[in-house]
Design a protein around this motif. Structure first.
Motif, PDB file in Angstrom:
ATOM      1  N   ASP A 259       0.889  -1.171   0.000  1.00 20.78           N
ATOM      2  CA  ASP A 259       0.000   0.000   0.000  1.00 20.78           C
ATOM      3  C   ASP A 259       0.922   1.214   0.000  1.00 20.78           C
ATOM      4  O   ASP A 259       2.144   1.053  -0.143  1.00 20.78           O
ATOM      5  CB  ASP A 259      -0.992  -0.094   1.180  1.00 20.78           C
ATOM      6  CG  ASP A 259      -0.345   0.025   2.559  1.00 20.78           C
ATOM      7  OD1 ASP A 259       0.801   0.504   2.654  1.00 20.78           O
ATOM      8  OD2 ASP A 259      -0.997  -0.370   3.555  1.00 20.78           O
ATOM      9  N   PRO A 260       0.425   2.446   0.133  1.00 19.58           N
ATOM     10  CA  PRO A 260       1.327   3.605   0.014  1.00 19.58           C
ATOM     11  C   PRO A 260       2.438   3.653   1.063  1.00 19.58           C
ATOM     12  O   PRO A 260       3.424   4.369   0.857  1.00 19.58           O
ATOM     13  CB  PRO A 260       0.379   4.808   0.168  1.00 19.58           C
ATOM     14  CG  PRO A 260      -0.955   4.296  -0.243  1.00 19.58           C
ATOM     15  CD  PRO A 260      -1.001   2.866   0.194  1.00 19.58           C
TER      16      PRO A 260
ATOM     17  N   ASP B  91      -2.816  -7.607  -4.754  1.00 17.31           N
ATOM     18  CA  ASP B  91      -3.458  -6.338  -5.075  1.00 17.31           C
ATOM     19  C   ASP B  91      -2.727  -5.251  -4.297  1.00 17.31           C
ATOM     20  O   ASP B  91      -2.522  -5.396  -3.103  1.00 17.31           O
ATOM     21  CB  ASP B  91      -4.929  -6.337  -4.637  1.00 17.31           C
ATOM     22  CG  ASP B  91      -5.626  -7.631  -5.013  1.00 17.31           C
ATOM     23  OD1 ASP B  91      -5.759  -7.896  -6.223  1.00 17.31           O
ATOM     24  OD2 ASP B  91      -6.003  -8.391  -4.089  1.00 17.31           O
TER      25      ASP B  91
ATOM     26  N   ASP C 229      -4.614   1.397  -2.930  1.00 18.96           N
ATOM     27  CA  ASP C 229      -4.406   2.839  -3.148  1.00 18.96           C
ATOM     28  C   ASP C 229      -4.287   3.578  -1.824  1.00 18.96           C
ATOM     29  O   ASP C 229      -3.667   4.634  -1.750  1.00 18.96           O
ATOM     30  CB  ASP C 229      -5.597   3.456  -3.900  1.00 18.96           C
ATOM     31  CG  ASP C 229      -5.701   2.910  -5.307  1.00 18.96           C
ATOM     32  OD1 ASP C 229      -4.662   2.456  -5.829  1.00 18.96           O
ATOM     33  OD2 ASP C 229      -6.818   2.933  -5.870  1.00 18.96           O
ATOM     34  N   GLN C 230      -4.947   3.062  -0.812  1.00 19.31           N
ATOM     35  CA  GLN C 230      -4.946   3.705   0.505  1.00 19.31           C
ATOM     36  C   GLN C 230      -4.339   2.733   1.507  1.00 19.31           C
ATOM     37  O   GLN C 230      -4.307   1.528   1.268  1.00 19.31           O
ATOM     38  CB  GLN C 230      -6.395   4.041   0.935  1.00 19.31           C
ATOM     39  CG  GLN C 230      -7.160   4.899  -0.069  1.00 19.31           C
ATOM     40  CD  GLN C 230      -6.555   6.286  -0.262  1.00 19.31           C
ATOM     41  OE1 GLN C 230      -5.939   6.832   0.659  1.00 19.31           O
ATOM     42  NE2 GLN C 230      -6.716   6.853  -1.456  1.00 19.31           N
TER      43      GLN C 230
END
Ligand code: C5P
Length: 217
Positions: free
Chosen positions: A23-24, A103, A106-107
């Motif tokens: 993730d980020p 996956d 995005d957050q």
């Protein structure tokens, strides 16, 4: 008579770890420092080769005369390797992550308190095996095998499975990861060369000498 230079030859090297984003703010990584691959790039450039060094995230200066391409993930590294072809020699030293997050969020992924943790993984491409099977296969394809036991038999199996010409098998049971020293065995179709423990820069110099033997004028 062995050639004393790699001038006119293109040597493609991968080095360092890969970082696989989750993730980020999170990623999957490993303890590879990149030192051995960078030392080989330096030695190949000193021998006159044109060198492309595809480097994962490491804290190392670019050796003189080396063209460096920085990448993060295994898939970035695979693309950078393909873009650098053709090459006469490929030396895949990178410790490519075996898995990545299936996956990439995005957050930031929130803990939900439950087990198992919400991190499905998928398998990364094998860059070395793909290159060894490609139409643009370099004449000499060299892989590394970090092993902690049964070093030579594992390396011999890996050489055949991946289609590499040579495997440099290194014993990582001690302080090799991040350290200056390395103990390696060079495994090829003709047998096994057991090299004495030596500095990574000496492993690099000796490997480049052996490569030069394969490219007589
Ligand atoms: O299978 P293993 O990771 O032990 O193989 C190590 C060799 O294969 C190294 O030369 C490494 O750079 C290469 N490799 C690769 N792509 C992967 C995994 C390993 O190029 N996904």
């Amino acid at each position: 008579r062995p050639k004393t230079s790699l001038s006119g030859r293109h040597v493609l090297i991968t080095a360092g770890p890969t970082h696989e984003p989750i993730d980020p703010v999170r990623y999957i990584a490993n303890r590879s420092s990149g030192k051995q691959g960078f030392a080989i790039a330096e030695a190949a450039a000193e021998a006159g080769a044109r060198v492309t060094l595809v480097a994962g995230p490491v804290n190392l200066p670019t050796p003189a005369g080396v063209e460096r391409v920085d990448v993060e993930s295994a898939r970035d590294m695979e693309r950078a390797v393909a873009a650098a072809l053709p090459a006469d020699v490929a030396i895949m030293v990178a410790a490519v992550a075996d898995w990545r997050a299936r996956d990439v969020a995005d957050q930031k992924v929130k803990k939900d308190g439950g087990d198992p943790a919400p991190l499905p993984l998928t398998t990364n491409p094998d860059i070395l095996a793909g290159l060894a099977q490609s139409d643009k296969r370099p004449k000499l394809v060299i892989g590394f095998a970090a092993e902690t036991e049964n070093i030579v038999p594992h390396a011999q199996a890996k050489r055949l499975r991946k289609g590499a010409d040579w495997i440099v098998a290194n014993d990582v049971s001690g302080d090799v990861m991040g350290g200056a020293m390395n103990t390696v065995h060079l495994v090829h179709a003709g047998g096994v060369e057991n090299w004495e423990p030596m500095a990574k820069r000496d492993v690099a110099a000796r490997l480049v000498e052996r490569i030069m033997d394969e490219f007589p004028d």
